[in-house]
Write an enzyme that holds these catalytic residues in place. Structure first.
Site, PDB file in Angstrom:
ATOM      1  N   ALA A  33       0.849  -1.189   0.000  1.00 66.66           N
ATOM      2  CA  ALA A  33       0.000   0.000   0.000  1.00 66.66           C
ATOM      3  C   ALA A  33       0.889   1.244   0.000  1.00 66.66           C
ATOM      4  O   ALA A  33       2.109   1.173   0.198  1.00 66.66           O
ATOM      5  CB  ALA A  33      -0.908  -0.008   1.228  1.00 66.66           C
ATOM      6  N   SER A  68       9.786   2.516  -2.070  1.00 69.14           N
ATOM      7  CA  SER A  68      10.896   3.255  -2.687  1.00 69.14           C
ATOM      8  C   SER A  68      12.163   3.170  -1.852  1.00 69.14           C
ATOM      9  O   SER A  68      13.262   3.070  -2.404  1.00 69.14           O
ATOM     10  CB  SER A  68      10.502   4.722  -2.922  1.00 69.14           C
ATOM     11  OG  SER A  68       9.471   4.787  -3.888  1.00 69.14           O
ATOM     12  N   GLU A 110       7.670   2.086  -8.803  1.00 69.50           N
ATOM     13  CA  GLU A 110       6.347   2.465  -9.314  1.00 69.50           C
ATOM     14  C   GLU A 110       5.931   1.591 -10.496  1.00 69.50           C
ATOM     15  O   GLU A 110       5.401   2.058 -11.507  1.00 69.50           O
ATOM     16  CB  GLU A 110       6.309   3.948  -9.704  1.00 69.50           C
ATOM     17  CG  GLU A 110       6.678   4.898  -8.581  1.00 69.50           C
ATOM     18  CD  GLU A 110       5.703   4.929  -7.408  1.00 69.50           C
ATOM     19  OE1 GLU A 110       4.598   4.353  -7.520  1.00 69.50           O
ATOM     20  OE2 GLU A 110       6.045   5.507  -6.372  1.00 69.50           O
ATOM     21  N   ALA A 111       6.151   0.293 -10.362  1.00 68.80           N
ATOM     22  CA  ALA A 111       5.905  -0.659 -11.454  1.00 68.80           C
ATOM     23  C   ALA A 111       4.434  -0.792 -11.830  1.00 68.80           C
ATOM     24  O   ALA A 111       4.118  -1.316 -12.904  1.00 68.80           O
ATOM     25  CB  ALA A 111       6.475  -2.031 -11.086  1.00 68.80           C
ATOM     26  N   CYS A 146      -2.371   0.269   8.960  1.00 69.34           N
ATOM     27  CA  CYS A 146      -3.508   1.118   8.623  1.00 69.34           C
ATOM     28  C   CYS A 146      -3.389   2.470   9.320  1.00 69.34           C
ATOM     29  O   CYS A 146      -3.023   2.548  10.489  1.00 69.34           O
ATOM     30  CB  CYS A 146      -4.804   0.423   9.048  1.00 69.34           C
ATOM     31  SG  CYS A 146      -6.296   1.420   8.772  1.00 69.34           S
ATOM     32  N   ILE A 197      -5.365   7.214 -12.171  1.00 65.29           N
ATOM     33  CA  ILE A 197      -4.038   7.712 -11.844  1.00 65.29           C
ATOM     34  C   ILE A 197      -4.102   9.190 -11.479  1.00 65.29           C
ATOM     35  O   ILE A 197      -4.558  10.026 -12.260  1.00 65.29           O
ATOM     36  CB  ILE A 197      -3.057   7.497 -13.014  1.00 65.29           C
ATOM     37  CG1 ILE A 197      -2.904   6.002 -13.275  1.00 65.29           C
ATOM     38  CG2 ILE A 197      -1.705   8.139 -12.718  1.00 65.29           C
ATOM     39  CD1 ILE A 197      -2.106   5.654 -14.506  1.00 65.29           C
ATOM     40  N   MET A 198      -3.661   9.467 -10.258  1.00 64.80           N
ATOM     41  CA  MET A 198      -3.464  10.828  -9.774  1.00 64.80           C
ATOM     42  C   MET A 198      -2.219  10.765  -8.900  1.00 64.80           C
ATOM     43  O   MET A 198      -2.229  10.142  -7.839  1.00 64.80           O
ATOM     44  CB  MET A 198      -4.660  11.322  -8.957  1.00 64.80           C
ATOM     45  CG  MET A 198      -4.508  12.765  -8.499  1.00 64.80           C
ATOM     46  SD  MET A 198      -5.852  13.306  -7.432  1.00 64.80           S
ATOM     47  CE  MET A 198      -5.149  12.909  -5.824  1.00 64.80           C
ATOM     48  N   GLY A 247       0.426  11.483  -6.274  1.00 70.58           N
ATOM     49  CA  GLY A 247       0.370  12.177  -4.992  1.00 70.58           C
ATOM     50  C   GLY A 247       0.988  11.351  -3.895  1.00 70.58           C
ATOM     51  O   GLY A 247       1.293  10.168  -4.075  1.00 70.58           O
TER      52      GLY A 247
END
Length: 195
Positions: free
Chosen positions: A10, A16, A84-85, A141, A166-167, A169
């Site tokens: 998540a 990264s 970011e695959a 969470c 896709i956004m 952020g």
């Protein structure tokens, strides 16, 4: 024998930083790493893998015209890392498979499994179908102590459940939440007429 790994998690699970840590481990041993990131992820500038804790490393930008296979064949790294695959397309995922199968170079791809609606991204769909090994990068969470499995999109601090897939952020736009907290927020938004 090289393998294709898909490590998903998540938002805010540390994917990264894992990419950067893995690259550092290879390079510290004198091994070569080829680091990729999709052009669409421009939160910290195009062509960089950046962790929220502030560590950054330059990466090759994945564009529609980039031939990852030819680049890997020419560079012959010891490992390929992809950040970011989820933003990859089917052709790009298949190129990663060819790199593993034909060039015997291990590939580790990191990304989200699903979007803020719980729908698979194209890249994630194909990585889940084709990867030799699938591993979860876990986080907690935002609302409770359960394991986060969902990405909740927020606008001005309020959860939203409709919009483009896709956004780009970070913490200002997305929160990692468990399925239960996600479902409760969705029901609340629906009752308020926000969905």
């Amino acid at each position: 024998m090289a393998k294709l790994y898909f490590r998903y998690g998540a938002m805010n699970s540390g994917k990264s930083i894992e990419v950067l840590r893995t690259a550092h481990n290879y390079e510290e041993q004198g091994k070569r790493v080829l680091l990729f990131t999709p052009a669409i992820d421009d939160r910290y500038g195009v062509g960089a893998v950046t962790s929220r804790i502030g560590i950054q490393k330059e990466a090759v930008v994945i564009t529609a015209s980039l031939d990852m296979y030819k680049l890997a064949e020419r560079e012959r790294p010891n490992c390929i890392l992809v950040d970011e695959a989820q933003f990859l397309n089917e052709t790009q995922v298949k190129a990663l498979c060819d790199i593993v199968d034909e060039l015997n170079i291990p590939v580790i791809a990191y990304g989200l499994r699903a979007d803020f609606r719980g729908k698979l991204f194209e890249g994630s769909y194909h990585l889940l179908a084709l990867a030799d090994k699938i591993e979860e990068v876990k986080t907690v969470c935002w609302s409770c102590q359960r394991k986060a499995t969902m990405n909740m999109r927020c606008k001005d601090g309020v959860p939203v459940f409709e919009g483009e897939q896709i956004m780009i952020g970070g913490n200002e736009s997305y929160l990692p939440v468990c399925r239960k907290c996600y479902s409760q927020a969705r029901k609340k938004a629906k009752a308020a007429g926000g969905e």
